[in-house]
Design a protein around this motif. Sequence first.
Motif, PDB file in Angstrom:
ATOM      1  N   ASP A  25       0.811  -1.219   0.000  1.00 20.82           N
ATOM      2  CA  ASP A  25       0.000   0.000   0.000  1.00 20.82           C
ATOM      3  C   ASP A  25       0.847   1.273   0.000  1.00 20.82           C
ATOM      4  O   ASP A  25       0.361   2.349  -0.307  1.00 20.82           O
ATOM      5  CB  ASP A  25      -0.978   0.023   1.180  1.00 20.82           C
ATOM      6  CG  ASP A  25      -0.308  -0.200   2.529  1.00 20.82           C
ATOM      7  OD1 ASP A  25       0.832   0.266   2.721  1.00 20.82           O
ATOM      8  OD2 ASP A  25      -0.936  -0.843   3.401  1.00 20.82           O
ATOM      9  N   THR A  26       2.134   1.145   0.333  1.00 20.91           N
ATOM     10  CA  THR A  26       3.019   2.307   0.407  1.00 20.91           C
ATOM     11  C   THR A  26       4.357   1.991  -0.258  1.00 20.91           C
ATOM     12  O   THR A  26       4.862   0.874  -0.140  1.00 20.91           O
ATOM     13  CB  THR A  26       3.278   2.717   1.870  1.00 20.91           C
ATOM     14  OG1 THR A  26       2.019   2.905   2.529  1.00 20.91           O
ATOM     15  CG2 THR A  26       4.072   4.020   1.953  1.00 20.91           C
ATOM     16  N   VAL A  27       4.911   2.999  -0.930  1.00 20.53           N
ATOM     17  CA  VAL A  27       6.197   2.843  -1.616  1.00 20.53           C
ATOM     18  C   VAL A  27       7.129   3.970  -1.189  1.00 20.53           C
ATOM     19  O   VAL A  27       6.710   5.124  -1.050  1.00 20.53           O
ATOM     20  CB  VAL A  27       6.023   2.891  -3.148  1.00 20.53           C
ATOM     21  CG1 VAL A  27       7.386   2.825  -3.845  1.00 20.53           C
ATOM     22  CG2 VAL A  27       5.134   1.761  -3.621  1.00 20.53           C
ATOM     23  N   GLY A  28       8.393   3.630  -0.987  1.00 17.91           N
ATOM     24  CA  GLY A  28       9.427   4.630  -0.741  1.00 17.91           C
ATOM     25  C   GLY A  28      10.521   4.480  -1.780  1.00 17.91           C
ATOM     26  O   GLY A  28      10.916   3.355  -2.103  1.00 17.91           O
ATOM     27  N   ILE A  29      11.004   5.582  -2.325  1.00 21.14           N
ATOM     28  CA  ILE A  29      12.103   5.524  -3.284  1.00 21.14           C
ATOM     29  C   ILE A  29      13.191   6.508  -2.872  1.00 21.14           C
ATOM     30  O   ILE A  29      12.921   7.545  -2.265  1.00 21.14           O
ATOM     31  CB  ILE A  29      11.668   5.824  -4.736  1.00 21.14           C
ATOM     32  CG1 ILE A  29      11.074   7.236  -4.853  1.00 21.14           C
ATOM     33  CG2 ILE A  29      10.710   4.761  -5.241  1.00 21.14           C
ATOM     34  CD1 ILE A  29      10.815   7.660  -6.292  1.00 21.14           C
ATOM     35  N   TRP A  30      14.429   6.138  -3.176  1.00 18.16           N
ATOM     36  CA  TRP A  30      15.575   7.010  -2.988  1.00 18.16           C
ATOM     37  C   TRP A  30      16.198   7.200  -4.365  1.00 18.16           C
ATOM     38  O   TRP A  30      16.568   6.211  -5.028  1.00 18.16           O
ATOM     39  CB  TRP A  30      16.585   6.379  -2.038  1.00 18.16           C
ATOM     40  CG  TRP A  30      16.180   6.362  -0.606  1.00 18.16           C
ATOM     41  CD1 TRP A  30      16.631   7.190   0.383  1.00 18.16           C
ATOM     42  CD2 TRP A  30      15.253   5.469   0.034  1.00 18.16           C
ATOM     43  NE1 TRP A  30      16.050   6.871   1.594  1.00 18.16           N
ATOM     44  CE2 TRP A  30      15.191   5.815   1.408  1.00 18.16           C
ATOM     45  CE3 TRP A  30      14.460   4.402  -0.437  1.00 18.16           C
ATOM     46  CZ2 TRP A  30      14.386   5.146   2.307  1.00 18.16           C
ATOM     47  CZ3 TRP A  30      13.644   3.741   0.464  1.00 18.16           C
ATOM     48  CH2 TRP A  30      13.610   4.109   1.821  1.00 18.16           C
TER      49      TRP A  30
END
Length: 250
Positions: A39-44
Amino acid sequence: MSRRNSAFDPTHVLVVTGDQAAEIRATNAALDAVLDHADTVGIWIEEAQLDDDHPALVASLCDAFTRVNGERPRPDHFTGTVDDVRSSLSELLSTTSFHRFVSLTRLDASRDGCRLFTYVPDHRTFEVDASVSPGLDAAIRASIETESAALLPAGTLADWDADGRHYELSPPHLCLEGDGCHALTNVSGVDLNDERREIRLEWETDSDSIVSKVITKLGPERPSRFRFDSADRYEDVASAFDELSTELEW
């Protein structure tokens, strides 16, 4: 301690064989399966670097994601819900230039506050905690069924001593204690001799690649043969290699 606050503990790793095009195709297919369970995505990302060649893509990412680090230390960290970011993220992942592996430095996905996935493109690290979402491992396997890839158990499948060295077969690597690791994708074949209790490995070679020559010369020596005094130990290690041979089509 609640599951929400527990540390990320991967149960599986994705190992991809083939060229870069095959890697992108297989990884993106597996990523789509992961996002269906998140349900959630984090990108660097290295935003300035990516913006030099793909300003429209960076604008799309900034519009879809929320910036986490206000002072913009490198790399730039963004987060967002899967529904909001999936389109722009798909555009980023479809990039076939070096930005796909360098400007994107990490991608995480979570479900109900628990991280179920981490991807570090430059290191070819694709780790999954399938316990967070029932059916995730099966969904990934289905997504890569026609690709040159395999979803393997995380952790050490077998360990043993030979010629005064300790070895660990831990996908996606075969590691030598104190002397580094070899990618299993560089193995081209394995021969199991039950009568002699002997395992032989064949390794991919690329005589035209300068980088390959340097790595082969300066890196840890590639082991080619293991012999076992213990029948039980041989059977354990041979079974692990046999499983990998089937999965990775050695």
